[in-house]
Design a protein around this motif. Structure first.
Motif, PDB file in Angstrom:
ATOM      1  N   PHE A 189     -78.305  23.305 -52.975  1.00  0.00           N
ATOM      2  CA  PHE A 189     -77.165  22.416 -53.202  1.00  0.00           C
ATOM      3  C   PHE A 189     -77.691  20.983 -53.272  1.00  0.00           C
ATOM      4  CE2 PHE A 189     -75.149  26.102 -51.275  1.00  0.00           C
ATOM      5  CZ  PHE A 189     -73.958  26.230 -51.995  1.00  0.00           C
TER       6      PHE A 189
ATOM      7  N   THR B 178     -70.617  21.806 -53.122  1.00  0.00           N
ATOM      8  CA  THR B 178     -69.896  22.797 -53.925  1.00  0.00           C
ATOM      9  C   THR B 178     -70.597  23.184 -55.225  1.00  0.00           C
ATOM     10  OG1 THR B 178     -68.544  21.122 -55.053  1.00  0.00           O
ATOM     11  CG2 THR B 178     -67.658  22.055 -53.008  1.00  0.00           C
ATOM     12  N   THR B 179     -71.704  22.517 -55.555  1.00  0.00           N
ATOM     13  CA  THR B 179     -72.436  22.842 -56.781  1.00  0.00           C
ATOM     14  C   THR B 179     -73.727  23.566 -56.414  1.00  0.00           C
ATOM     15  OG1 THR B 179     -71.534  20.861 -57.840  1.00  0.00           O
ATOM     16  CG2 THR B 179     -73.397  21.944 -58.927  1.00  0.00           C
TER      17      THR B 179
ATOM     18  N   VAL C 281     -77.021  25.355 -57.358  1.00  0.00           N
ATOM     19  CA  VAL C 281     -77.964  25.232 -58.470  1.00  0.00           C
ATOM     20  C   VAL C 281     -79.031  26.320 -58.357  1.00  0.00           C
ATOM     21  CG1 VAL C 281     -79.672  23.723 -59.562  1.00  0.00           C
ATOM     22  CG2 VAL C 281     -77.564  22.749 -58.628  1.00  0.00           C
TER      23      VAL C 281
ATOM     24  N   LEU D 201     -75.815  26.147 -63.014  1.00  0.00           N
ATOM     25  CA  LEU D 201     -75.120  25.346 -62.008  1.00  0.00           C
ATOM     26  C   LEU D 201     -73.741  25.956 -61.836  1.00  0.00           C
ATOM     27  CD1 LEU D 201     -76.646  23.115 -64.126  1.00  0.00           C
ATOM     28  CD2 LEU D 201     -76.111  21.703 -62.172  1.00  0.00           C
TER      29      LEU D 201
ATOM     30  N   ASP E 276     -70.055  26.023 -59.847  1.00  0.00           N
ATOM     31  CA  ASP E 276     -69.060  25.359 -59.006  1.00  0.00           C
ATOM     32  C   ASP E 276     -68.437  26.436 -58.118  1.00  0.00           C
ATOM     33  OD1 ASP E 276     -66.994  23.988 -57.820  1.00  0.00           O
ATOM     34  OD2 ASP E 276     -65.928  23.557 -59.689  1.00  0.00           O
TER      35      ASP E 276
ATOM     36  N   ASN F 244     -72.429  26.357 -65.528  1.00  0.00           N
ATOM     37  CA  ASN F 244     -73.111  25.705 -66.640  1.00  0.00           C
ATOM     38  C   ASN F 244     -74.409  26.453 -66.907  1.00  0.00           C
ATOM     39  OD1 ASN F 244     -71.098  23.818 -66.674  1.00  0.00           O
ATOM     40  ND2 ASN F 244     -72.350  22.133 -65.930  1.00  0.00           N
TER      41      ASN F 244
ATOM     42  N   SER G   1     -70.426  25.151 -70.476  1.00  0.00           N
ATOM     43  CA  SER G   1     -69.677  25.562 -69.298  1.00  0.00           C
ATOM     44  C   SER G   1     -68.975  26.856 -69.655  1.00  0.00           C
ATOM     45  CB  SER G   1     -68.626  24.516 -68.910  1.00  0.00           C
ATOM     46  OG  SER G   1     -69.228  23.431 -68.282  1.00  0.00           O
TER      47      SER G   1
END
Length: 118
Positions: free
Chosen positions: A20, A25-26, A28, A38, A40, A49, A80
Motif C-alpha cells: 500500500f 485503500t490502494t 498495488v 492497482l 481500489d 487499473n 480502469s
C-alpha cells in the motif's frame, strides 16, 4: 470477481509482491518492483487499473463500458476495469495476465530469465 479473488489471482503470478505505497485503500501489485495492477479495495463496485497494449486498450474501451482510461495513469497504456457484473471473470483474469506480461516484457533480460526459472 471479488477483491479477494482478484488479490489471490494477482499473487499467483511469479515474483509478485503487494503493498500500500500510496494510501490504505490502494493495493498495488508489482513484479520485480514494477507495477502491473492497482486495486481500489474500498471501491463499490470494485475497480482495478491494469497495463494494456495501446491498440488493445482502445478496442476494449469501445467494446465494454466497464473499461475506461485509468484515472491518474498514462491513459494510453492503462485501463480502469470495473467489476460491475458486465464483464466475465475470465476476461478480467485475461486482462490481469496481459498487464503482468506487458510489465515482464519491459524488464531487463536477466530479470526476465530469473522469472522464467522461478
Amino acid at each position: 470477481m471479488t477483491v479477494e479473488e482478484l488479490r489471490d489471482y494477482c499473487l499467483s503470478k511469479p515474483a509478485t509482491t503487494e503493498s500500500f505505497p500510496f494510501d490504505e485503500t490502494t493495493l498495488v501489485f508489482k513484479v520485480a518492483g514494477k507495477v502491473f495492477a492497482l486495486l481500489d479495495i474500498d471501491g463499490r463496485p470494485m475497480s482495478v487499473n491494469l497495463k494494456c497494449d495501446p491498440e488493445r486498450a482502445v478496442e476494449l474501451r469501445e467494446l465494454h463500458a466497464a473499461i475506461q482510461p485509468a484515472f491518474h495513469m498514462n491513459k494510453r497504456h492503462w485501463n480502469s476495469v470495473t467489476s460491475n457484473g458486465s464483464l466475465r471473470d475470465s476476461l478480467i483474469r485475461e486482462l490481469i495476465d496481459h498487464s503482468y506480461e506487458r510489465v515482464v516484457a519491459g524488464l531487463p533480460k536477466a530479470v526476465r530469465a530469473s522469472l522464467a526459472d522461478a
